[in-house]
Design a protein around this motif. Structure first.
Motif, PDB file in Angstrom:
ATOM      1  N   PRO A  63       0.624  -1.259  -0.109  1.00 43.22           N
ATOM      2  CA  PRO A  63      -0.015   0.054   0.072  1.00 43.22           C
ATOM      3  C   PRO A  63       0.688   1.331   0.011  1.00 43.22           C
ATOM      4  CG  PRO A  63      -0.096  -1.008   2.123  1.00 43.22           C
ATOM      5  CD  PRO A  63       0.502  -1.974   1.426  1.00 43.22           C
ATOM      6  N   GLU A  64       0.204   2.304  -0.406  1.00 45.62           N
ATOM      7  CA  GLU A  64       0.951   3.623  -0.626  1.00 45.62           C
ATOM      8  C   GLU A  64       1.719   4.032   0.694  1.00 45.62           C
ATOM      9  OE1 GLU A  64       0.376   8.171  -2.659  1.00 45.62           O
ATOM     10  OE2 GLU A  64      -1.158   6.535  -2.800  1.00 45.62           O
ATOM     11  N   SER A  65       0.774   3.826   1.886  1.00 43.29           N
ATOM     12  CA  SER A  65       1.362   4.314   3.268  1.00 43.29           C
ATOM     13  C   SER A  65       2.626   3.603   3.568  1.00 43.29           C
ATOM     14  CB  SER A  65       0.153   3.950   4.308  1.00 43.29           C
ATOM     15  OG  SER A  65       0.100   2.645   4.287  1.00 43.29           O
ATOM     16  N   ALA A  66       2.815   2.449   3.426  1.00 49.19           N
ATOM     17  CA  ALA A  66       4.075   1.757   3.648  1.00 49.19           C
ATOM     18  C   ALA A  66       5.139   2.352   2.627  1.00 49.19           C
ATOM     19  CB  ALA A  66       3.841   0.092   3.269  1.00 49.19           C
ATOM     20  N   ARG A  67       5.015   2.818   1.428  1.00 49.06           N
ATOM     21  CA  ARG A  67       5.727   3.044   0.623  1.00 49.06           C
ATOM     22  C   ARG A  67       6.228   4.769   0.895  1.00 49.06           C
ATOM     23  NH1 ARG A  67       3.103   2.069  -5.520  1.00 49.06           N
ATOM     24  NH2 ARG A  67       1.515   1.137  -4.297  1.00 49.06           N
ATOM     25  N   GLU A  68       5.355   5.444   1.610  1.00 47.94           N
ATOM     26  CA  GLU A  68       5.433   6.525   2.213  1.00 47.94           C
ATOM     27  C   GLU A  68       6.596   6.331   3.354  1.00 47.94           C
ATOM     28  OE1 GLU A  68       4.626   9.849   1.815  1.00 47.94           O
ATOM     29  OE2 GLU A  68       3.167   9.889   0.110  1.00 47.94           O
ATOM     30  N   ALA A  79      17.427   1.331  -0.924  1.00 47.78           N
ATOM     31  CA  ALA A  79      16.176   1.258  -1.359  1.00 47.78           C
ATOM     32  C   ALA A  79      15.301   0.088  -1.080  1.00 47.78           C
ATOM     33  CB  ALA A  79      15.869   1.661  -2.613  1.00 47.78           C
ATOM     34  N   THR A  80      15.879  -1.015  -1.379  1.00 45.39           N
ATOM     35  CA  THR A  80      15.184  -2.299  -1.081  1.00 45.39           C
ATOM     36  C   THR A  80      15.142  -2.469   0.494  1.00 45.39           C
ATOM     37  OG1 THR A  80      15.983  -3.495  -2.959  1.00 45.39           O
ATOM     38  CG2 THR A  80      15.136  -4.898  -1.536  1.00 45.39           C
ATOM     39  N   ALA A  81      16.415  -2.424   1.427  1.00 50.28           N
ATOM     40  CA  ALA A  81      16.139  -2.320   2.822  1.00 50.28           C
ATOM     41  C   ALA A  81      15.040  -1.359   3.401  1.00 50.28           C
ATOM     42  CB  ALA A  81      17.866  -1.907   3.300  1.00 50.28           C
ATOM     43  N   ALA A  82      15.104  -0.185   2.756  1.00 49.46           N
ATOM     44  CA  ALA A  82      14.187   0.728   3.376  1.00 49.46           C
ATOM     45  C   ALA A  82      12.751   0.209   3.215  1.00 49.46           C
ATOM     46  CB  ALA A  82      14.204   2.074   2.717  1.00 49.46           C
ATOM     47  N   ALA A  94       9.948  -0.773   6.279  1.00 43.50           N
ATOM     48  CA  ALA A  94       8.559  -0.389   5.911  1.00 43.50           C
ATOM     49  C   ALA A  94       7.636  -1.335   6.052  1.00 43.50           C
ATOM     50  CB  ALA A  94       8.249   0.674   5.221  1.00 43.50           C
ATOM     51  N   ILE A  95       7.962  -2.333   5.278  1.00 46.05           N
ATOM     52  CA  ILE A  95       6.969  -3.652   5.280  1.00 46.05           C
ATOM     53  C   ILE A  95       6.821  -4.420   6.564  1.00 46.05           C
ATOM     54  CG2 ILE A  95       6.738  -6.074   4.459  1.00 46.05           C
ATOM     55  CD1 ILE A  95       7.804  -4.821   1.722  1.00 46.05           C
ATOM     56  N   ARG A  96       8.194  -4.391   7.321  1.00 45.12           N
ATOM     57  CA  ARG A  96       8.089  -5.077   8.598  1.00 45.12           C
ATOM     58  C   ARG A  96       7.214  -4.179   9.813  1.00 45.12           C
ATOM     59  NH1 ARG A  96      12.226  -8.667   9.845  1.00 45.12           N
ATOM     60  NH2 ARG A  96      11.296  -8.538  11.731  1.00 45.12           N
ATOM     61  N   GLN A  97       7.533  -2.833   9.738  1.00 53.57           N
ATOM     62  CA  GLN A  97       6.637  -1.987  10.545  1.00 53.57           C
ATOM     63  C   GLN A  97       5.181  -2.028  10.345  1.00 53.57           C
ATOM     64  OE1 GLN A  97       8.348   1.948  10.042  1.00 53.57           O
ATOM     65  NE2 GLN A  97      10.017   1.445  11.758  1.00 53.57           N
ATOM     66  N   SER A  98       4.770  -2.167   9.163  1.00 54.34           N
ATOM     67  CA  SER A  98       3.431  -2.313   8.896  1.00 54.34           C
ATOM     68  C   SER A  98       2.675  -3.662   8.910  1.00 54.34           C
ATOM     69  CB  SER A  98       3.173  -1.684   7.307  1.00 54.34           C
ATOM     70  OG  SER A  98       3.714  -0.504   7.311  1.00 54.34           O
ATOM     71  N   ASN A  99       3.764  -4.683   9.411  1.00 51.53           N
ATOM     72  CA  ASN A  99       3.035  -6.104   9.520  1.00 51.53           C
ATOM     73  C   ASN A  99       2.361  -6.614   8.093  1.00 51.53           C
ATOM     74  OD1 ASN A  99       3.980  -6.335  12.441  1.00 51.53           O
ATOM     75  ND2 ASN A  99       2.026  -5.097  13.018  1.00 51.53           N
ATOM     76  N   LEU A 100       3.068  -6.321   7.124  1.00 59.81           N
ATOM     77  CA  LEU A 100       2.703  -7.116   5.728  1.00 59.81           C
ATOM     78  C   LEU A 100       3.393  -8.149   5.573  1.00 59.81           C
ATOM     79  CD1 LEU A 100       2.878  -3.564   3.609  1.00 59.81           C
ATOM     80  CD2 LEU A 100       0.793  -4.496   4.731  1.00 59.81           C
ATOM     81  N   PRO A 101       2.546  -9.190   4.856  1.00 58.72           N
ATOM     82  CA  PRO A 101       2.985 -10.348   4.698  1.00 58.72           C
ATOM     83  C   PRO A 101       4.382 -10.626   3.446  1.00 58.72           C
ATOM     84  CG  PRO A 101       0.891 -10.189   3.442  1.00 58.72           C
ATOM     85  CD  PRO A 101       1.244  -8.777   3.822  1.00 58.72           C
ATOM     86  N   GLN A 102       4.877  -9.734   3.029  1.00 56.92           N
ATOM     87  CA  GLN A 102       5.904  -9.983   2.187  1.00 56.92           C
ATOM     88  C   GLN A 102       7.056 -10.399   3.037  1.00 56.92           C
ATOM     89  OE1 GLN A 102       3.779  -7.312   1.812  1.00 56.92           O
ATOM     90  NE2 GLN A 102       2.828  -7.902  -0.117  1.00 56.92           N
ATOM     91  N   THR A 103       7.698 -11.283   2.254  1.00 56.83           N
ATOM     92  CA  THR A 103       8.928 -12.142   2.738  1.00 56.83           C
ATOM     93  C   THR A 103      10.202 -11.540   2.093  1.00 56.83           C
ATOM     94  OG1 THR A 103       8.822 -14.097   1.283  1.00 56.83           O
ATOM     95  CG2 THR A 103       7.635 -14.100   3.420  1.00 56.83           C
ATOM     96  N   LEU A 104      11.326 -11.873   2.751  1.00 57.68           N
ATOM     97  CA  LEU A 104      12.480 -11.733   2.082  1.00 57.68           C
ATOM     98  C   LEU A 104      12.524 -12.308   0.653  1.00 57.68           C
ATOM     99  CD1 LEU A 104      15.082 -12.388   4.937  1.00 57.68           C
ATOM    100  CD2 LEU A 104      14.313 -10.260   3.786  1.00 57.68           C
ATOM    101  N   ASP A 105      12.010 -13.524   0.448  1.00 59.61           N
ATOM    102  CA  ASP A 105      12.180 -14.118  -0.877  1.00 59.61           C
ATOM    103  C   ASP A 105      11.097 -13.213  -1.963  1.00 59.61           C
ATOM    104  OD1 ASP A 105      13.652 -16.155  -0.080  1.00 59.61           O
ATOM    105  OD2 ASP A 105      11.912 -17.500   0.451  1.00 59.61           O
ATOM    106  N   ASP A 106      10.297 -12.629  -1.412  1.00 65.46           N
ATOM    107  CA  ASP A 106       9.394 -11.881  -2.270  1.00 65.46           C
ATOM    108  C   ASP A 106      10.380 -10.563  -2.776  1.00 65.46           C
ATOM    109  OD1 ASP A 106       7.288 -13.479  -2.267  1.00 65.46           O
ATOM    110  OD2 ASP A 106       6.397 -12.338  -0.410  1.00 65.46           O
ATOM    111  N   MET A 107      11.007 -10.002  -1.722  1.00 68.27           N
ATOM    112  CA  MET A 107      12.044  -8.798  -2.060  1.00 68.27           C
ATOM    113  C   MET A 107      12.691  -9.253  -3.081  1.00 68.27           C
ATOM    114  SD  MET A 107      10.541  -6.611   0.039  1.00 68.27           S
ATOM    115  CE  MET A 107      11.630  -5.279  -0.520  1.00 68.27           C
TER     116      MET A 107
END
Length: 339
Positions: free
Chosen positions: A154-159, A183-186, A190-203
């Motif tokens: 979501p856009e909030s996590a990208r912000e 940029a990938t680390a940032a 943000a994904i970890r702070q937002s508790n989103l289901p994306q994993t390291l493999d997805d990144m």
């Protein structure tokens, strides 16, 4: 005891008139009777409440020029530009020259005009960044937006990711590290702070750098910026995996119950949260009689069958222990009540 004013009646009248004149000069009172003024926005006039004197007329209306009759129509009608955003290097305050080679009436431009507009676009793009730091920031924020869009973030996590990258830039943490890796680390932070289901493999799939580089950059960001990132919850990944397996809600509820039982038994300590989520799905399928093999779960979650075999037994044992303790507590309470 009564007090008497030191002013005579005439002096008191003069002081009241002077106060009214001073209020009228500041625009808070009527210059004729000294009454209070009100503004009529519908007519653009300022009038006196007491005598009705029109003090000012033809005022500028600072409100919108359109009318709206409900909240949805009010939200759709806008007469201002886009809001500022951290996802742009200039926070979205600059303008762009459109790529359509058409005039205001929709007619195509001539060849000479198209060449002129192309030159203007080139110079406009050059002037939008003042130095190499802004050019690097523009590239990094573009990478964050590209990866976030590919992952459905979501856009909030990208912000949030853009703010984290800006903080790293202000702290001087970028020299010696690649723009894509930071940029990938940032974005992952943000994904970890937002508790989103994306994993390291997805990144790793959407990133332009290898997994080792951006995980090292993520640990560096987390340490230097003191990011408030807690350990990932295995239950966060359940909805994503259940959707990929096309399973029902009952299986997801059972898997969540297994993960909660594993947390109480401290099974999750030191274990991969993605592996626990995959094992919980497989164990829930066994309890509900679903025809789901370890290979099927492994393909959907990208977790090896060995990990699933080891973890699902631990989750089933934790739930069994939890059920036994609950039965013992109930029987103890019943025996105490009968005594």
């Amino acid at each position: 005891m009564t007090t008497r004013s030191i002013y005579s009646p005439d002096e008191r009248g003069d002081s009241v008139d002077e106060q009214a004149e001073s209020e009228a000069s500041t625009g808070h009172a009527c210059p004729d009777c000294g009454g209070s003024l009100v503004t009529d926005d519908s007519r653009g006039e300022t009038v006196c409440e007491s005598c009705g004197l029109v003090v000012d007329e033809d005022e500028i209306d600072h409100g919108p020029e359109w009318r709206a009759f409900d909240s949805q129509e009010r939200d759709n009608k806008r007469r201002v530009g886009a809001p500022t955003t951290e996802m742009k290097h200039d926070k979205g305050l600059s303008t762009n020259i459109g790529w359509q080679n058409k005039d205001a009436y929709g007619n195509s431009l001539s060849t000479r005009q198209r060449e002129k507009m192309q030159r203007l676009r080139t110079w406009d793009e050059r002037f939008r960044t003042r130095d190499h730091a802004e050019r690097n920031l523009k590239q990094a924020l573009g990478e964050i937006d590209r990866m976030g869009s590919a992952l459905g973030v979501p856009e909030s996590a990208r912000e949030t990711a853009s703010v984290i990258y800006r903080r790293a830039l202000d702290e001087g943490m970028l020299p010696g590290r690649s723009i894509e890796g930071m940029a990938t680390a940032a974005l992952y932070a943000a994904i970890r702070q937002s508790n989103l289901p994306q994993t390291l493999d997805d990144m790793a799939v959407v990133s332009r750098v290898d997994e080792m580089e951006f995980t090292r950059a993520y640990r560096y960001l987390n340490r230097e910026l003191s990011l408030q990132v807690g350990p990932p919850d295995p239950a966060t990944y359940l909805s994503k995996f259940i959707s990929e397996l096309d399973a029902d809600d009952a299986l997801e509820r059972q898997a969540r119950a297994l993960i909660e039982a594993g947390k109480e038994a401290n099974v999750h300590s030191g274990k991969s949260p993605v592996g626990l989520a995959a094992a919980a799905i497989y164990a829930a399928g066994l309890l509900l009689g679903e025809e789901m093999t370890q290979e099927t779960v492994s393909e959907a979650t990208d977790i090896s069958t060995v990990t699933i075999r080891e973890r699902y037994r631990e989750l089933l044992e934790a739930e069994a222990e939890l059920d036994d303790s609950a039965v013992d507590a109930t029987s103890g309470a019943e025996s105490g009540a009968s005594a």
